[in-house]
Design a protein around this motif. Structure first.
Motif, PDB file in Angstrom:
ATOM      1  N   LEU A  85     -47.780  29.826   8.803  1.00 16.75           N
ATOM      2  CA  LEU A  85     -48.951  29.115   9.593  1.00 16.75           C
ATOM      3  C   LEU A  85     -50.346  29.869   9.828  1.00 16.75           C
ATOM      4  CD1 LEU A  85     -46.431  27.219  12.086  1.00 16.75           C
ATOM      5  CD2 LEU A  85     -47.340  26.291   9.825  1.00 16.75           C
ATOM      6  N   CYS A  86     -50.152  31.090  10.210  1.00 19.61           N
ATOM      7  CA  CYS A  86     -51.267  32.024  10.747  1.00 19.61           C
ATOM      8  C   CYS A  86     -50.897  33.386  10.610  1.00 19.61           C
ATOM      9  CB  CYS A  86     -51.705  31.482  12.028  1.00 19.61           C
ATOM     10  SG  CYS A  86     -50.341  31.950  13.277  1.00 19.61           S
ATOM     11  N   ASP A  87     -51.994  34.083  10.650  1.00 13.10           N
ATOM     12  CA  ASP A  87     -51.636  35.556  10.686  1.00 13.10           C
ATOM     13  C   ASP A  87     -52.576  36.424  11.581  1.00 13.10           C
ATOM     14  OD1 ASP A  87     -50.835  38.298  10.155  1.00 13.10           O
ATOM     15  OD2 ASP A  87     -51.868  38.290   8.003  1.00 13.10           O
ATOM     16  N   PRO A  88     -52.485  36.200  12.839  1.00 11.40           N
ATOM     17  CA  PRO A  88     -53.566  36.435  13.793  1.00 11.40           C
ATOM     18  C   PRO A  88     -53.538  37.969  14.111  1.00 11.40           C
ATOM     19  CG  PRO A  88     -51.541  35.599  15.071  1.00 11.40           C
ATOM     20  CD  PRO A  88     -51.344  35.403  13.530  1.00 11.40           C
ATOM     21  N   LEU A  89     -54.497  38.653  14.539  1.00 12.48           N
ATOM     22  CA  LEU A  89     -54.498  39.898  15.060  1.00 12.48           C
ATOM     23  C   LEU A  89     -53.501  40.149  16.285  1.00 12.48           C
ATOM     24  CD1 LEU A  89     -58.186  41.289  14.401  1.00 12.48           C
ATOM     25  CD2 LEU A  89     -56.153  41.791  12.900  1.00 12.48           C
ATOM     26  N   ILE A  90     -52.777  41.248  16.362  1.00  6.89           N
ATOM     27  CA  ILE A  90     -51.923  41.351  17.332  1.00  6.89           C
ATOM     28  C   ILE A  90     -51.862  42.769  17.723  1.00  6.89           C
ATOM     29  CG2 ILE A  90     -50.297  39.639  16.996  1.00  6.89           C
ATOM     30  CD1 ILE A  90     -48.427  41.485  15.950  1.00  6.89           C
TER      31      ILE A  90
END
Length: 338
Positions: free
Chosen positions: A34-39
């Motif tokens: 669904l998503c690949d956010p910065l963590i």
């Protein structure tokens, strides 16, 4: 989504339950669709900001010495030469420089993927907030980070000299684009053009004087080495590069071709490490028979997918036996999790 992604990643790093770990990884895989956010995550005292798909800390949980061989190599080279000037080709998010910190060292970090390169200063700040050595502190870190995307900066390089570009065997524009997967960036054929420089060009323009070059470019390693002949002849650095049959074949490279060049440049000794950092053997660089056997083994192996090669110039003070005696803990590799 960012909070959930970060929570799952951090929980996977912290848990001692293998079952809970597997459940967390499955949930992570679903979320990545669904998503690949910065963590931002912390593990073993290091803090890295990265895409959620990046696997550096997960790999280190599985394999304690994953990507840590460079730390002891950097320490040893600095001790023998009295300095460390390290070129990191394929610097990714800056993790190698962070893991390989040596007091008073200088680093030229080269990364072609802009989103990864943009994270390097962030990660340097996060991991150098405490004093690195007697000369470096949080107060003066900002002035030690130099961007060189278009302005090469001249000879007075700082502790971290960062360059955003792709490297190859000639200065040109090529039809390549970056493909990202699991925290690794790989150049693939594309209709769009990207500027390519040689390492010789970068070294000349930055006036950096390397004694250690690390290359991890998923199949472009041989091209980078061929584009660094002047640098190698001038500085005779220790070289550490990835040797992957699959990646080299994708770039139409002969897997043994680089060793003839290395020998001509005075690199007579090789140390071969597996993809977990375990030393497998040492070989002369003209031992094509055993080099071919090693390469053939990776074609069908479910354990060793690629090698890292340490190439040592004949005039170097680097003593492989002494290095191995000093850093025996990394001569063996144990899997902690399955």
């Amino acid at each position: 989504m960012k909070f959930l992604s970060q929570f799952l990643y951090q929980q996977a790093l912290a848990t001692s339950s293998k079952l809970y770990y597997r459940i967390l990884l499955r949930l992570r895989r679903v979320l990545l669709r669904l998503c690949d956010p910065l963590i931002t995550t912390t593990f073993r005292g290091y803090t890295l900001t990265m895409p959620s798909s990046h696997t550096i800390f997960l790999n280190q949980k599985l394999y304690p010495f994953y990507d840590m061989r460079l730390q002891t190599l950097a320490q040893y080279i600095c001790a023998k030469d009295g300095r460390l000037a390290m070129v990191d080709v394929g610097a990714n998010i800056g993790d190698t420089a962070i893991f390989s910190q040596v007091d008073g060292a200088s680093y030229l970090l080269i990364e072609g993927e802009q989103t990864y390169a943009d994270l390097i200063p962030t990660n340097l700040r996060a991991n150098l907030s405490r004093p690195l050595c007697q000369h470096t502190s949080a107060q003066n870190l900002e002035c030690m980070i130099t961007w060189t995307t278009s302005d090469w900066g001249g000879g007075d390089y700082k502790l971290f000299h960062i360059c955003t570009t792709f490297l190859g065997d000639k200065d040109s524009c090529e039809n390549y684009a970056m493909s990202l997967q699991d925290g690794s960036g790989k150049l693939i054929a594309s209709s769009s053009q990207s500027p390519i420089y040689t390492l010789d060009t970068i070294i000349q323009k930055s006036s950096f004087s390397p004694n250690f070059i690390k290359i991890d470019t998923d199949g472009f390693d041989f091209k980078v080495l061929r584009g660094a002949i002047a640098t190698i002849k001038t500085y005779a650095p220790i070289i550490y590069f990835e040797w992957s049959y699959t990646h080299l074949l994708e770039q139409a490279e002969s897997p043994l071709s680089i060793f003839t060049l290395l020998r001509e440049l005075g690199y007579l000794k090789l140390a071969i490490f597996d993809n977990f950092g375990t030393l497998l053997c040492t070989l002369p660089s003209d031992d094509k028979q055993n080099l071919a056997l090693l390469m053939d083994y990776t074609k069908d192996s479910s354990q060793i997918y690629y090698y890292d090669v340490l190439a040592i110039p004949s005039q170097s003070a680097f003593n492989l036996q002494e290095y191995l005696q000093l850093y025996t803990k990394q001569n063996t590799q144990a899997r902690e999790w399955i």
